[in-house]
Design a protein around this motif. Structure first.
Motif, short mmCIF file in Angstrom:
data_model
loop_
_atom_site.label_atom_id
_atom_site.label_comp_id
_atom_site.label_asym_id
_atom_site.label_seq_id
_atom_site.Cartn_x
_atom_site.Cartn_y
_atom_site.Cartn_z
N GLN A 183 36.01 11.67 16.71
CA GLN A 183 37.15 12.13 15.81
C GLN A 183 36.25 11.26 14.40
O GLN A 183 36.97 9.95 14.34
N CYS A 184 37.19 12.34 13.35
CA CYS A 184 37.32 12.04 12.46
C CYS A 184 37.78 12.71 11.23
O CYS A 184 38.33 13.56 11.20
N ASP A 185 37.48 11.78 10.08
CA ASP A 185 39.14 11.75 8.89
C ASP A 185 38.55 12.95 7.73
O ASP A 185 36.79 13.18 7.95
N PRO A 186 38.80 13.59 7.61
CA PRO A 186 38.57 14.79 6.26
C PRO A 186 37.41 13.49 5.67
O PRO A 186 37.76 13.48 5.37
N THR A 187 36.28 14.97 5.08
CA THR A 187 35.17 13.99 3.65
C THR A 187 36.05 13.66 2.66
O THR A 187 36.90 15.47 2.03
N THR A 188 35.90 12.85 2.22
CA THR A 188 36.83 12.26 0.80
C THR A 188 35.27 12.93 -0.41
O THR A 188 34.41 12.18 -0.28
N GLY A 189 35.47 13.32 -1.05
CA GLY A 189 34.92 12.77 -3.05
C GLY A 189 34.75 12.11 -3.45
O GLY A 189 36.72 11.89 -4.17
N HIS A 190 33.86 11.26 -3.88
CA HIS A 190 34.50 10.51 -5.40
C HIS A 190 33.72 10.88 -6.54
O HIS A 190 32.20 10.84 -6.34
N ASP A 191 34.08 11.83 -7.79
CA ASP A 191 33.13 12.14 -8.93
C ASP A 191 32.16 10.69 -9.32
O ASP A 191 32.53 9.02 -9.14
N GLY A 192 31.07 11.08 -9.34
CA GLY A 192 30.02 9.95 -9.49
C GLY A 192 30.20 9.53 -10.79
O GLY A 192 30.54 10.26 -12.24
N GLU A 193 29.33 8.35 -11.78
CA GLU A 193 30.02 7.81 -12.97
C GLU A 193 28.55 7.87 -13.01
O GLU A 193 27.30 7.98 -12.46
N SER A 194 28.10 8.08 -14.94
CA SER A 194 27.19 7.63 -15.77
C SER A 194 26.79 6.49 -16.71
O SER A 194 28.39 6.79 -17.19
#
Length: 274
Positions: A183-194
């Motif tokens: 039982q999982c939530d949908p995958t969330t994407g976080h923008d990477g930093e530089s």
């Protein structure tokens, strides 16, 4: 009687002369040392290196809970080993001191982490799985002390300071129920930093003469990269940051010098008889 005495004297004189000839040793003349010709140019050199990096992420944190939330540490946060490659230009001041400026690329290292908390649509406490990767460019100013030359080997120690541009890829976060991992939530994407970060390095190794101008360089380098931003805000979580890196590198490369001092046997001009 006179004839007998004359014969005895002649025999004695001939024997003495023969003995003197046996014990006479001519003087030994010293062998002259082979002269050498010294060739010297400028002190600049070029270098290129490749290596393997054992990477240690010092930790990672993220902000969770929206307004009034808190900064929380990742439950687990690890990055894989990777590779490095670099080039540089330097100057040999004397037999013991040299310095160079280097540019290095640190190949992508995969990150795997996890967090504990609540899910969005799944009931009960959840554990997330977070994946991304990180890569970097470094610009370093370095100084070295060559300890001495022993045959073809010249061991050295060194130190450097500079900056590393760390680039995180997009972090993908999937939270699943601890009681029922299916039982999982949908995958969330976080923008990477530089970001550019302060870096220092310590080095040790040995140079190996291949020719007068070309050396192999085998050594170890330790780098510490400062902390910085890791990923941005998304779906109620973030931003995140890392606590910096310890990087241990085994390196091998080549240095071509335009300023070597070479001693070669002197060969005089041949004599031409006319």
């Amino acid at each position: 009687m006179k004839r007998i005495l004359s014969g005895v004297v002649a025999i004695l004189l001939s024997g003495t002369a023969a003995f003197a000839a046996d014990v006479y040793q001519p003087p030994i003349e010293p062998v002259p040392e082979q002269p050498v010709e010294v060739i010297q140019t400028s002190g600049w050199y070029l270098r290129g290196d490749v290596g393997y990096a054992w990477n240690n992420l010092r930790g990672a944190n993220y902000y969770q809970g929206g307004p009034g939330g808190s900064i929380t540490s990742f439950e687990t946060a690890d990055i894989d080993d990777s590779w490095v490659a670099g080039v540089g230009v330097g100057y040999q001041f004397n037999n013991y001191l040299r310095a160079d400026i280097t540019a290095d690329y640190w190949g992508g290292a995969d990150f795997t982490g996890s967090t504990l908390g609540n899910c969005g649509s799944v009931v009960g406490p959840c554990r997330s799985r977070d994946v991304t990767s990180v890569s970097a460019w470094s610009l370093m100013a370095n100084a070295y002390v060559d300890i001495g030359t022993y045959g073809a080997f010249t061991p050295y120690v060194g130190a450097g300071i500079g900056a590393t541009h760390v680039k995180w890829d997009k972090l993908r976060n999937t939270s699943c129920s601890i009681a029922d991992p299916s039982q999982c939530d949908p995958t969330t994407g976080h923008d990477g930093e530089s970001k550019w970060r302060f870096t220092y390095a310590l080095m040790a190794g040995t140079a190996i003469d291949l020719t007068c101008n070309l050396k192999a360089d085998v050594g170890y380098r330790f780098r510490q990269v400062d902390d910085g931003d890791m990923f941005g805000y998304a779906n109620g979580g973030g931003p995140g940051s890392d606590e910096g890196f310890y990087i241990h590198e085994a390196r091998a490369g080549l240095r071509y010098s335009f300023g070597s001092v070479c001693e070669v046997p002197y060969e005089p001009e041949p004599i031409v008889y006319k």
